[in-house]
Design an enzyme around this catalytic site. Sequence first.
Site, PDB file in Angstrom:
ATOM      1  N   SER A  99       0.813  -1.221   0.000  1.00 41.69           N
ATOM      2  CA  SER A  99       0.000   0.000   0.000  1.00 41.69           C
ATOM      3  C   SER A  99       0.840   1.262   0.000  1.00 41.69           C
ATOM      4  O   SER A  99       0.301   2.368  -0.119  1.00 41.69           O
ATOM      5  CB  SER A  99      -0.901   0.017   1.238  1.00 41.69           C
ATOM      6  OG  SER A  99      -0.092  -0.018   2.415  1.00 41.69           O
ATOM      7  N   GLY A 100       2.160   1.111   0.157  1.00 38.17           N
ATOM      8  CA  GLY A 100       3.024   2.284   0.277  1.00 38.17           C
ATOM      9  C   GLY A 100       2.945   2.951   1.633  1.00 38.17           C
ATOM     10  O   GLY A 100       3.334   4.116   1.783  1.00 38.17           O
ATOM     11  N   HIS A 130       1.368  16.241  15.300  1.00 40.85           N
ATOM     12  CA  HIS A 130       1.569  14.797  15.349  1.00 40.85           C
ATOM     13  C   HIS A 130       1.496  14.242  13.922  1.00 40.85           C
ATOM     14  O   HIS A 130       0.628  14.623  13.147  1.00 40.85           O
ATOM     15  CB  HIS A 130       0.481  14.160  16.220  1.00 40.85           C
ATOM     16  CG  HIS A 130       0.741  12.729  16.573  1.00 40.85           C
ATOM     17  ND1 HIS A 130       0.556  11.699  15.678  1.00 40.85           N
ATOM     18  CD2 HIS A 130       1.155  12.155  17.744  1.00 40.85           C
ATOM     19  CE1 HIS A 130       0.848  10.549  16.268  1.00 40.85           C
ATOM     20  NE2 HIS A 130       1.227  10.806  17.527  1.00 40.85           N
ATOM     21  N   ASN A 142      -3.901   4.231   2.318  1.00 40.84           N
ATOM     22  CA  ASN A 142      -4.609   3.542   1.241  1.00 40.84           C
ATOM     23  C   ASN A 142      -5.231   4.473   0.219  1.00 40.84           C
ATOM     24  O   ASN A 142      -5.455   4.068  -0.927  1.00 40.84           O
ATOM     25  CB  ASN A 142      -5.691   2.628   1.833  1.00 40.84           C
ATOM     26  CG  ASN A 142      -5.113   1.530   2.677  1.00 40.84           C
ATOM     27  OD1 ASN A 142      -3.901   1.303   2.680  1.00 40.84           O
ATOM     28  ND2 ASN A 142      -5.973   0.825   3.404  1.00 40.84           N
ATOM     29  N   HIS A 189      10.071  -5.214 -46.788  1.00 42.04           N
ATOM     30  CA  HIS A 189      10.724  -6.499 -46.495  1.00 42.04           C
ATOM     31  C   HIS A 189      12.250  -6.363 -46.520  1.00 42.04           C
ATOM     32  O   HIS A 189      12.963  -7.314 -46.857  1.00 42.04           O
ATOM     33  CB  HIS A 189      10.291  -7.587 -47.488  1.00 42.04           C
ATOM     34  CG  HIS A 189       8.815  -7.779 -47.582  1.00 42.04           C
ATOM     35  ND1 HIS A 189       8.115  -8.581 -46.703  1.00 42.04           N
ATOM     36  CD2 HIS A 189       7.898  -7.252 -48.423  1.00 42.04           C
ATOM     37  CE1 HIS A 189       6.826  -8.556 -47.013  1.00 42.04           C
ATOM     38  NE2 HIS A 189       6.671  -7.742 -48.059  1.00 42.04           N
ATOM     39  N   SER A 319      35.098   4.149 -30.873  1.00 42.64           N
ATOM     40  CA  SER A 319      35.327   2.779 -30.427  1.00 42.64           C
ATOM     41  C   SER A 319      36.529   2.700 -29.501  1.00 42.64           C
ATOM     42  O   SER A 319      37.468   3.500 -29.607  1.00 42.64           O
ATOM     43  CB  SER A 319      35.547   1.882 -31.650  1.00 42.64           C
ATOM     44  OG  SER A 319      36.114   0.644 -31.285  1.00 42.64           O
ATOM     45  N   SER A 320      36.540   1.684 -28.644  1.00 41.29           N
ATOM     46  CA  SER A 320      37.686   1.476 -27.759  1.00 41.29           C
ATOM     47  C   SER A 320      38.851   0.819 -28.493  1.00 41.29           C
ATOM     48  O   SER A 320      39.982   0.828 -27.993  1.00 41.29           O
ATOM     49  CB  SER A 320      37.279   0.599 -26.571  1.00 41.29           C
ATOM     50  OG  SER A 320      36.918  -0.710 -27.021  1.00 41.29           O
ATOM     51  N   LYS A 325      36.113   5.401 -35.344  1.00 43.84           N
ATOM     52  CA  LYS A 325      34.812   4.814 -35.676  1.00 43.84           C
ATOM     53  C   LYS A 325      33.693   5.630 -35.037  1.00 43.84           C
ATOM     54  O   LYS A 325      33.775   6.026 -33.879  1.00 43.84           O
ATOM     55  CB  LYS A 325      34.724   3.365 -35.179  1.00 43.84           C
ATOM     56  CG  LYS A 325      33.514   2.598 -35.699  1.00 43.84           C
ATOM     57  CD  LYS A 325      33.596   1.129 -35.268  1.00 43.84           C
ATOM     58  CE  LYS A 325      32.511   0.312 -35.969  1.00 43.84           C
ATOM     59  NZ  LYS A 325      31.168   0.681 -35.556  1.00 43.84           N
ATOM     60  N   ARG A 326      32.645   5.861 -35.820  1.00 44.56           N
ATOM     61  CA  ARG A 326      31.497   6.624 -35.324  1.00 44.56           C
ATOM     62  C   ARG A 326      30.276   5.725 -35.311  1.00 44.56           C
ATOM     63  O   ARG A 326      29.996   5.008 -36.271  1.00 44.56           O
ATOM     64  CB  ARG A 326      31.264   7.845 -36.222  1.00 44.56           C
ATOM     65  CG  ARG A 326      32.366   8.881 -36.118  1.00 44.56           C
ATOM     66  CD  ARG A 326      32.269   9.909 -37.222  1.00 44.56           C
ATOM     67  NE  ARG A 326      30.954  10.539 -37.266  1.00 44.56           N
ATOM     68  CZ  ARG A 326      30.620  11.479 -38.157  1.00 44.56           C
ATOM     69  NH1 ARG A 326      31.499  11.873 -39.059  1.00 44.56           N
ATOM     70  NH2 ARG A 326      29.412  12.008 -38.146  1.00 44.56           N
ATOM     71  N   ASN A 327      29.558   5.772 -34.217  1.00 44.91           N
ATOM     72  CA  ASN A 327      28.394   4.906 -34.040  1.00 44.91           C
ATOM     73  C   ASN A 327      27.138   5.728 -33.751  1.00 44.91           C
ATOM     74  O   ASN A 327      27.226   6.810 -33.169  1.00 44.91           O
ATOM     75  CB  ASN A 327      28.637   3.927 -32.891  1.00 44.91           C
ATOM     76  CG  ASN A 327      29.826   3.019 -33.147  1.00 44.91           C
ATOM     77  OD1 ASN A 327      29.994   2.511 -34.251  1.00 44.91           O
ATOM     78  ND2 ASN A 327      30.663   2.837 -32.131  1.00 44.91           N
ATOM     79  N   GLU A 332      20.728   4.264 -30.375  1.00 45.55           N
ATOM     80  CA  GLU A 332      20.789   3.048 -29.562  1.00 45.55           C
ATOM     81  C   GLU A 332      20.253   3.303 -28.151  1.00 45.55           C
ATOM     82  O   GLU A 332      19.603   2.433 -27.551  1.00 45.55           O
ATOM     83  CB  GLU A 332      22.221   2.539 -29.510  1.00 45.55           C
ATOM     84  CG  GLU A 332      22.727   2.029 -30.858  1.00 45.55           C
ATOM     85  CD  GLU A 332      24.227   1.794 -30.871  1.00 45.55           C
ATOM     86  OE1 GLU A 332      24.860   1.907 -29.788  1.00 45.55           O
ATOM     87  OE2 GLU A 332      24.773   1.495 -31.954  1.00 45.55           O
TER      88      GLU A 332
END
Length: 480
Positions: A99-100, A130, A142, A189, A319-320, A325-327, A332
Amino acid sequence: MTPGTRIEHDAFGPVEVPAERYWGAQTQRALAVFTIGTEYFPPCLLHAFGLQKMAAARANLRCGALDAERADAIERAAAELSRGRFDADFPLTIWQTGSGTQTNMNANEVVANRANELLGQPRGGKSPVHPNDHVNASQSSNDSFPTVMHIAATLEIQQRLLPALAVLRDSLADRTQAFRGVVKIARTHLMDAVPMTVDQAFDAFTRQVDLGMERVAGTLPRLRVLPQGGTAAGTGLNAPPGFDTAFCEELSRLTATAFVPNPSKFEGMGVHDALVEASGALNTLASSLIKMANDLRLLGSGPRCGLGELRIPDDGLTSSIMPGKRNPTIAEVLVQAGLQVMGNHVTVTMANASGNFELNVAKPLLIHNLLQSIRVLADAVRVFALRLVAGLELNHERLAANVENALLAVTVLNPVLGYDRVAAIVREALASNRGPREAAVSLGLISAEDYDRHVDAAAMAAPHGLSALRQEPSGTSGRG
């Protein structure tokens, strides 16, 4: 007593609480019980609790359940909570009572201790304010926790997600205009199809975002319906008449958003269909954005050995192991955010189904996942719009070469030569590694002049192409 602590009391006796913290005995006990995980509620939920306690204090004053001095102190303390002052004073993870209750009591204790400070009293004394009798007056966990769920989700959608989507829509619309009239080859396709224009593809992306915004915004009317006032089981026990209406009026003033009481508190506390609906809209949006991000990174693949029709802006990363290199990292990231949202939607759906009788008991899990979905989509969309879409450029040379070599442009000759003869042109072009124009002429099916007159890629990309415009005169089509 351990140095650096104070003693607070609850129904089970004394508890040592860190002296510098604003939480109290019930939160401290919960910390010892729920030693599970590292997933915490986001700040937006804590700030929504501040708004909820402010509105409750105002409503209690209006209904005569609180005197002016206590109501004012509670409101001032809750306002600080809503602005983020006490984020560090919510130490519990989401893995707690369904119920949190523990986080609601955490909010009650923080607000009570701060209110007492504002009234010149020390923390932990519970007087004159209080946590249960005054901060939680006319409320239960609730009905308070689901109300906070709705407040946080509504405000995050309105203030974070929809503005981010508007940025993406505008970026896509700008690219649509910039790329207007540039011909490309459609793909179905994953294979070459007929000519279209780049702006037609980007117009589709823009339409996706517009519809996604409509779907998300369409859930807000149900999210703004609150169960506050149902108290323990939905009957409103211990809440004065009119509390729910006064609460929603005060909350609406605080947020500039039109919240209204749920006419069935039992529905608002026992199930959270409105939150599942919102998650469903996010799920649809996520699938739409994943498709878009994947299309753009594939169209920009290369630079030498991929499709290479788009030039994706450099993000400065590489890239490592492969120097320079370019991504398409931004695309992503958006894909990953979308996948997270899809997984979250399954969890939200199952959590909503996990109530029994008058109370859903997976509220913390449900709202944690929903708010994460809103946040990661909003953040990823904004970065995607500003760092990728806004900087997209066309590789005109690659596009032109693809259009020149496209076999299926001869589809426009179907009304002229018939399907079978056009298929023969495609087969010959493939077999001889020639262009379709050369193949068609070599087969004697059409003259070079007539081919050029009919096979106009730019005209074909217009709505309805040329099928109704360029019929051969009767007797010259070559149909058998």
